[in-house]
Design a protein around this motif. Sequence first.
Motif, PDB file in Angstrom:
ATOM      1  N   VAL A  14      -6.512 -79.983 -14.873  1.00 47.09           N
ATOM      2  CA  VAL A  14      -6.884 -79.314 -16.116  1.00 47.09           C
ATOM      3  C   VAL A  14      -5.874 -78.200 -16.383  1.00 47.09           C
ATOM      4  O   VAL A  14      -5.499 -77.465 -15.475  1.00 47.09           O
ATOM      5  N   HIS A  15      -5.451 -78.085 -17.642  1.00 52.95           N
ATOM      6  CA  HIS A  15      -4.423 -77.109 -18.020  1.00 52.95           C
ATOM      7  C   HIS A  15      -4.949 -76.202 -19.142  1.00 52.95           C
ATOM      8  O   HIS A  15      -5.431 -76.693 -20.164  1.00 52.95           O
ATOM      9  N   THR A  16      -4.841 -74.895 -18.924  1.00 53.67           N
ATOM     10  CA  THR A  16      -5.242 -73.900 -19.934  1.00 53.67           C
ATOM     11  C   THR A  16      -4.251 -72.739 -19.898  1.00 53.67           C
ATOM     12  O   THR A  16      -3.473 -72.614 -18.964  1.00 53.67           O
ATOM     13  N   ALA A  22      -7.425 -61.649 -28.403  1.00 58.35           N
ATOM     14  CA  ALA A  22      -7.851 -61.988 -29.756  1.00 58.35           C
ATOM     15  C   ALA A  22      -8.505 -60.771 -30.386  1.00 58.35           C
ATOM     16  O   ALA A  22      -9.050 -59.916 -29.692  1.00 58.35           O
ATOM     17  N   VAL A  23      -8.476 -60.711 -31.719  1.00 60.70           N
ATOM     18  CA  VAL A  23      -9.019 -59.568 -32.453  1.00 60.70           C
ATOM     19  C   VAL A  23     -10.520 -59.750 -32.669  1.00 60.70           C
ATOM     20  O   VAL A  23     -10.980 -60.853 -32.999  1.00 60.70           O
ATOM     21  N   ASN A  24     -11.244 -58.683 -32.481  1.00 55.45           N
ATOM     22  CA  ASN A  24     -12.684 -58.645 -32.701  1.00 55.45           C
ATOM     23  C   ASN A  24     -13.029 -59.203 -34.082  1.00 55.45           C
ATOM     24  O   ASN A  24     -12.396 -58.859 -35.075  1.00 55.45           O
ATOM     25  N   GLY A  25     -14.018 -60.091 -34.143  1.00 58.51           N
ATOM     26  CA  GLY A  25     -14.466 -60.651 -35.422  1.00 58.51           C
ATOM     27  C   GLY A  25     -13.730 -61.894 -35.856  1.00 58.51           C
ATOM     28  O   GLY A  25     -14.117 -62.520 -36.844  1.00 58.51           O
ATOM     29  N   THR A  26     -12.668 -62.282 -35.150  1.00 53.01           N
ATOM     30  CA  THR A  26     -11.912 -63.482 -35.530  1.00 53.01           C
ATOM     31  C   THR A  26     -12.411 -64.686 -34.738  1.00 53.01           C
ATOM     32  O   THR A  26     -13.285 -64.577 -33.886  1.00 53.01           O
ATOM     33  N   ASN A  27     -11.829 -65.843 -35.028  1.00 50.85           N
ATOM     34  CA  ASN A  27     -12.141 -67.083 -34.318  1.00 50.85           C
ATOM     35  C   ASN A  27     -10.978 -67.422 -33.412  1.00 50.85           C
ATOM     36  O   ASN A  27      -9.829 -67.121 -33.725  1.00 50.85           O
ATOM     37  N   LEU A  28     -11.254 -68.076 -32.294  1.00 49.96           N
ATOM     38  CA  LEU A  28     -10.209 -68.394 -31.334  1.00 49.96           C
ATOM     39  C   LEU A  28     -10.381 -69.805 -30.808  1.00 49.96           C
ATOM     40  O   LEU A  28     -11.479 -70.192 -30.395  1.00 49.96           O
ATOM     41  N   ARG A  29      -9.286 -70.558 -30.799  1.00 46.56           N
ATOM     42  CA  ARG A  29      -9.282 -71.889 -30.195  1.00 46.56           C
ATOM     43  C   ARG A  29      -8.895 -71.731 -28.731  1.00 46.56           C
ATOM     44  O   ARG A  29      -7.796 -71.268 -28.416  1.00 46.56           O
ATOM     45  N   LEU A  30      -9.804 -72.102 -27.849  1.00 46.74           N
ATOM     46  CA  LEU A  30      -9.518 -72.093 -26.412  1.00 46.74           C
ATOM     47  C   LEU A  30      -8.990 -73.480 -26.066  1.00 46.74           C
ATOM     48  O   LEU A  30      -9.754 -74.449 -26.025  1.00 46.74           O
ATOM     49  N   LYS A  31      -7.692 -73.551 -25.850  1.00 47.98           N
ATOM     50  CA  LYS A  31      -7.043 -74.840 -25.605  1.00 47.98           C
ATOM     51  C   LYS A  31      -7.228 -75.252 -24.155  1.00 47.98           C
ATOM     52  O   LYS A  31      -7.031 -74.466 -23.238  1.00 47.98           O
ATOM     53  N   CYS A  32      -7.599 -76.520 -23.963  1.00 47.26           N
ATOM     54  CA  CYS A  32      -7.747 -77.083 -22.633  1.00 47.26           C
ATOM     55  C   CYS A  32      -7.336 -78.546 -22.712  1.00 47.26           C
ATOM     56  O   CYS A  32      -7.857 -79.300 -23.544  1.00 47.26           O
ATOM     57  N   ARG A  79     -21.856 -70.576 -31.980  1.00 44.28           N
ATOM     58  CA  ARG A  79     -20.540 -69.940 -32.050  1.00 44.28           C
ATOM     59  C   ARG A  79     -19.446 -70.753 -31.373  1.00 44.28           C
ATOM     60  O   ARG A  79     -18.272 -70.407 -31.472  1.00 44.28           O
ATOM     61  N   ALA A  80     -19.817 -71.799 -30.637  1.00 47.62           N
ATOM     62  CA  ALA A  80     -18.826 -72.637 -29.956  1.00 47.62           C
ATOM     63  C   ALA A  80     -18.875 -74.035 -30.565  1.00 47.62           C
ATOM     64  O   ALA A  80     -19.928 -74.653 -30.634  1.00 47.62           O
ATOM     65  N   THR A  81     -17.711 -74.503 -31.025  1.00 51.01           N
ATOM     66  CA  THR A  81     -17.642 -75.846 -31.614  1.00 51.01           C
ATOM     67  C   THR A  81     -16.512 -76.643 -30.975  1.00 51.01           C
ATOM     68  O   THR A  81     -15.523 -76.084 -30.505  1.00 51.01           O
ATOM     69  N   TRP A  82     -16.670 -77.948 -30.979  1.00 49.10           N
ATOM     70  CA  TRP A  82     -15.701 -78.882 -30.412  1.00 49.10           C
ATOM     71  C   TRP A  82     -14.466 -78.934 -31.298  1.00 49.10           C
ATOM     72  O   TRP A  82     -14.552 -79.008 -32.516  1.00 49.10           O
ATOM     73  N   ASP A  83     -13.292 -78.868 -30.682  1.00 49.53           N
ATOM     74  CA  ASP A  83     -12.033 -78.986 -31.421  1.00 49.53           C
ATOM     75  C   ASP A  83     -11.049 -79.856 -30.639  1.00 49.53           C
ATOM     76  O   ASP A  83      -9.856 -79.686 -30.735  1.00 49.53           O
ATOM     77  N   GLY A  84     -11.586 -80.744 -29.809  1.00 48.68           N
ATOM     78  CA  GLY A  84     -10.749 -81.576 -28.951  1.00 48.68           C
ATOM     79  C   GLY A  84     -10.572 -82.984 -29.489  1.00 48.68           C
ATOM     80  O   GLY A  84     -11.135 -83.363 -30.512  1.00 48.68           O
ATOM     81  N   ASP A  90      -7.252 -83.843 -24.960  1.00 50.79           N
ATOM     82  CA  ASP A  90      -7.488 -82.475 -25.429  1.00 50.79           C
ATOM     83  C   ASP A  90      -8.991 -82.233 -25.485  1.00 50.79           C
ATOM     84  O   ASP A  90      -9.717 -82.976 -26.154  1.00 50.79           O
ATOM     85  N   VAL A  91      -9.462 -81.222 -24.757  1.00 50.99           N
ATOM     86  CA  VAL A  91     -10.892 -80.917 -24.709  1.00 50.99           C
ATOM     87  C   VAL A  91     -11.139 -79.459 -25.132  1.00 50.99           C
ATOM     88  O   VAL A  91     -11.963 -78.756 -24.565  1.00 50.99           O
ATOM     89  N   SER A  92     -10.401 -79.025 -26.145  1.00 54.18           N
ATOM     90  CA  SER A  92     -10.456 -77.640 -26.617  1.00 54.18           C
ATOM     91  C   SER A  92     -11.724 -77.367 -27.419  1.00 54.18           C
ATOM     92  O   SER A  92     -12.326 -78.279 -27.985  1.00 54.18           O
ATOM     93  N   ILE A  93     -12.080 -76.081 -27.473  1.00 55.28           N
ATOM     94  CA  ILE A  93     -13.206 -75.630 -28.292  1.00 55.28           C
ATOM     95  C   ILE A  93     -12.766 -74.419 -29.110  1.00 55.28           C
ATOM     96  O   ILE A  93     -11.724 -73.825 -28.846  1.00 55.28           O
ATOM     97  N   VAL A  94     -13.575 -74.063 -30.106  1.00 54.45           N
ATOM     98  CA  VAL A  94     -13.346 -72.854 -30.897  1.00 54.45           C
ATOM     99  C   VAL A  94     -14.546 -71.937 -30.697  1.00 54.45           C
ATOM    100  O   VAL A  94     -15.695 -72.376 -30.770  1.00 54.45           O
ATOM    101  N   ILE A  95     -14.253 -70.676 -30.424  1.00 53.75           N
ATOM    102  CA  ILE A  95     -15.298 -69.649 -30.362  1.00 53.75           C
ATOM    103  C   ILE A  95     -15.196 -68.859 -31.672  1.00 53.75           C
ATOM    104  O   ILE A  95     -14.134 -68.341 -32.004  1.00 53.75           O
ATOM    105  N   TRP A  96     -16.295 -68.773 -32.381  1.00 55.82           N
ATOM    106  CA  TRP A  96     -16.336 -68.109 -33.684  1.00 55.82           C
ATOM    107  C   TRP A  96     -16.805 -66.668 -33.529  1.00 55.82           C
ATOM    108  O   TRP A  96     -17.615 -66.355 -32.665  1.00 55.82           O
ATOM    109  N   ASN A  97     -16.296 -65.811 -34.406  1.00 55.46           N
ATOM    110  CA  ASN A  97     -16.740 -64.420 -34.516  1.00 55.46           C
ATOM    111  C   ASN A  97     -16.753 -63.711 -33.156  1.00 55.46           C
ATOM    112  O   ASN A  97     -17.797 -63.312 -32.656  1.00 55.46           O
ATOM    113  N   LEU A  98     -15.576 -63.568 -32.584  1.00 52.58           N
ATOM    114  CA  LEU A  98     -15.452 -62.946 -31.259  1.00 52.58           C
ATOM    115  C   LEU A  98     -15.992 -61.526 -31.244  1.00 52.58           C
ATOM    116  O   LEU A  98     -15.822 -60.781 -32.218  1.00 52.58           O
ATOM    117  N   GLN A  99     -16.622 -61.175 -30.139  1.00 54.98           N
ATOM    118  CA  GLN A  99     -17.214 -59.854 -29.941  1.00 54.98           C
ATOM    119  C   GLN A  99     -16.661 -59.253 -28.646  1.00 54.98           C
ATOM    120  O   GLN A  99     -16.251 -59.994 -27.750  1.00 54.98           O
TER     121      GLN A  99
END
Length: 179
Positions: A14-16, A22-32, A79-84, A90-99
């Motif tokens: 597995v590679h990450t 990341a900036v507070n309040g933004t969305n981030l793709r966690l690539k895996c 707040r977590a959605t599939w983006d893979g 690719d088994v990446s996800i997106v975390i929405w509205n980071l805190q």
Amino acid sequence: VFLAALWPVTAVEVHTSKEVDAVNGTNLRLKCTFSSSSPISPQLSVTWNFQPEDLSSHEPVFYYLKEPYKLSAGRFKGRATWDGNIERHDVSIVIWNLQPTDNGTFTCQVKNPPDVDGTIGEVRLRVVQKVHFSEIHFLAVAIGSACVLMIIVVTVVIICRHHRKKQQEKTIEVADTEL
């Protein structure tokens, strides 16, 4: 037992990214991404977990088995959605509205039977605050002032050269009239 000892060891790699800001309040793709010595199995599963900075217990973030499953509870519910893309490994996800409470380590584990052992990807997330307006304002004023100063310098240089050229033309005229 003897045949099992001769059978080649299979494992999922597995590679990450190791660390992400990341900036507070933004969305981030966690690539895996992953690699496996076996073809992609219909039983392939992906498990994303989260370990907060205070090292309290792991929390589930996301699960995939034949299809993405959404959490029914917890801090990442909704707040977590599939983006893979399994076909592309690719088994990446997106975390929405980071805190700020999302600071910690996310783990990505892939099991691709018969490859069920292997590395677990870890991403350390640091959520930073947004830039304050006063900082942006100061930066804009500094850049704007530098631009205005450059325009003034260029204008003064052009005027001086024009003035010097006129002086030279008058000097030449005076010299010609004297001859």
